[in-house]
Design an enzyme around this catalytic site. Structure first.
Site, PDB file in Angstrom:
ATOM      1  N   HIS A  67       0.833  -1.205   0.000  1.00 27.07           N
ATOM      2  CA  HIS A  67       0.000   0.000   0.000  1.00 27.07           C
ATOM      3  C   HIS A  67       0.864   1.250   0.000  1.00 27.07           C
ATOM      4  O   HIS A  67       2.092   1.167   0.036  1.00 27.07           O
ATOM      5  CB  HIS A  67      -0.977   0.000   1.174  1.00 27.07           C
ATOM      6  N   HIS A  69       1.427   3.846   2.068  1.00 26.82           N
ATOM      7  CA  HIS A  69       2.057   4.497   3.213  1.00 26.82           C
ATOM      8  C   HIS A  69       3.580   4.458   3.086  1.00 26.82           C
ATOM      9  O   HIS A  69       4.153   3.475   2.600  1.00 26.82           O
ATOM     10  CB  HIS A  69       1.611   3.830   4.510  1.00 26.82           C
ATOM     11  N   ASP A  71       5.996   4.018   5.120  1.00 24.24           N
ATOM     12  CA  ASP A  71       6.764   2.945   5.759  1.00 24.24           C
ATOM     13  C   ASP A  71       6.693   1.648   4.966  1.00 24.24           C
ATOM     14  O   ASP A  71       7.331   0.659   5.324  1.00 24.24           O
ATOM     15  CB  ASP A  71       6.293   2.723   7.206  1.00 24.24           C
ATOM     16  N   HIS A  72       5.972   1.676   3.839  1.00 22.99           N
ATOM     17  CA  HIS A  72       5.899   0.502   2.964  1.00 22.99           C
ATOM     18  C   HIS A  72       6.378   0.793   1.539  1.00 22.99           C
ATOM     19  O   HIS A  72       6.715  -0.147   0.810  1.00 22.99           O
ATOM     20  CB  HIS A  72       4.472  -0.045   2.918  1.00 22.99           C
ATOM     21  N   HIS A 156      -7.683  -1.446   5.619  1.00 21.21           N
ATOM     22  CA  HIS A 156      -6.619  -0.515   6.039  1.00 21.21           C
ATOM     23  C   HIS A 156      -6.712   0.832   5.345  1.00 21.21           C
ATOM     24  O   HIS A 156      -7.125   1.820   5.949  1.00 21.21           O
ATOM     25  CB  HIS A 156      -5.244  -1.149   5.832  1.00 21.21           C
ATOM     26  N   ASP A 177       0.013  -4.108   6.322  1.00 25.84           N
ATOM     27  CA  ASP A 177      -1.056  -3.724   7.260  1.00 25.84           C
ATOM     28  C   ASP A 177      -2.398  -4.213   6.736  1.00 25.84           C
ATOM     29  O   ASP A 177      -2.665  -4.171   5.536  1.00 25.84           O
ATOM     30  CB  ASP A 177      -1.095  -2.206   7.421  1.00 25.84           C
ATOM     31  N   GLU A 202       1.641  -8.449   9.502  1.00 28.57           N
ATOM     32  CA  GLU A 202       1.771  -7.257  10.322  1.00 28.57           C
ATOM     33  C   GLU A 202       1.185  -7.532  11.702  1.00 28.57           C
ATOM     34  O   GLU A 202       0.154  -8.179  11.824  1.00 28.57           O
ATOM     35  CB  GLU A 202       1.040  -6.091   9.647  1.00 28.57           C
TER      36      GLU A 202
END
Length: 272
Positions: A67, A69, A71-72, A156, A177, A202
């Protein structure tokens, strides 16, 4: 068939999700995120552990992003345009549409507002996204003659997926997530009943016991209503993508039920 897993980020920490899985001669990188709490070399996964000479194109079969975000996906332009990876990259259609917005917003904040050293440019983001192949939910993608991947709905945020990967008789799922509690604009995660040899999931809030979603919404609306009724103004700092839309739907429904007339504004200064 042996399966090996190398955690390059998000192992016992929150941030820079990046896991390299090897099975049947195929090496898949799941996510390529950055750590928002670091400004030094700890910001990115340790890509040097993938291969000794840095020939990432021969060392990796593909990259799959769950996805948008940071942090990904935050390290992806750096990995493709600076480190030189030029192989297959897969993500959902919404993720491909929204990831560039998140990446460019991050770049502007870090470079133009905070004066940090530029890690990747706007052109890097554009060129990186050109390398991405978008995929649909439950679309079986034949990466090569032996490797298949399939994306499943993760809830999410818009476009978030869980990834099923299969090589020969070995199969695995990587979640990123996910959310098992439906909200007002996204449903709960869904996946088929699968036989797996490996599950990487996750688990950020795995040991956290929260109040019910209904109770949290009730307390939030109570506080907002009390402030508005007394003539006050409510400022809600929140993520522009996903969380803001959820809160707008929640407030709009409550306003209608309670016949409230106070205006609700959505600041779109940094939103798409």
């Amino acid at each position: 068939m042996a399966i090996e897993c190398l955690v390059l980020g998000a192992g016992q920490e929150v941030g820079k999700s990046c896991v390299l899985v090897s099975m049947g001669g195929r090496r898949i990188m799941f996510d390529c995120g950055m750590h928002m709490g670091h400004l030094d070399n700890r910001r990115y996964p340790d890509f040097s552990k993938i291969c000794e000479k840095g020939d990432f194109n021969s060392a990796l079969t593909c990259i799959v992003i769950t996805h948008f975000h940071l942090d990904h996906v935050g390290a992806l332009p750096y990995f493709t345009e600076v480190c030189g990876y030029n192989g297959p990259i897969f993500m959902s259609y919404p993720t491909k549409a929204l990831a560039p917005l998140m990446l460019e917003d991050y770049r502007k904040v870090m470079v133009e507002r905070r004066g940090e050293e530029e890690q990747f440019t706007s052109d890097h983001i554009i060129e990186c996204m050109k390398k991405v192949t978008p995929i649909d939910l439950k679309q079986v993608v034949q990466v090569d003659k032996d490797l298949q991947i399939c994306a499943y709905y993760a809830g999410h945020v818009l476009g978030a997926v869980m990834i099923y990967a299969k090589v020969g008789g070995s199969a695995m799922v990587y979640t990123g997530d996910y959310n098992m509690t439906p909200d007002r604009h996204l449903g709960a995660a869904q996946i088929d009943c699968l036989e797996l040899d490996l599950l990487i999931t996750e688990s950020t809030y795995a040991t956290t016991i929260r109040d019910s979603k209904y109770a949290r919404e009730r307390e939030f609306l109570k506080a907002v209503h009390k402030c508005v009724a007394s003539g006050g103004k409510v400022l809600i700092p929140t993520f522009a993508l996903g969380r803001a839309q959820e809160l707008c739907i929640l407030l709009d429904d409550y306003w209608e039920r309670m016949n409230l007339e106070a205006p609700i504004y959505f600041s779109a200064a940094n939103a798409p």
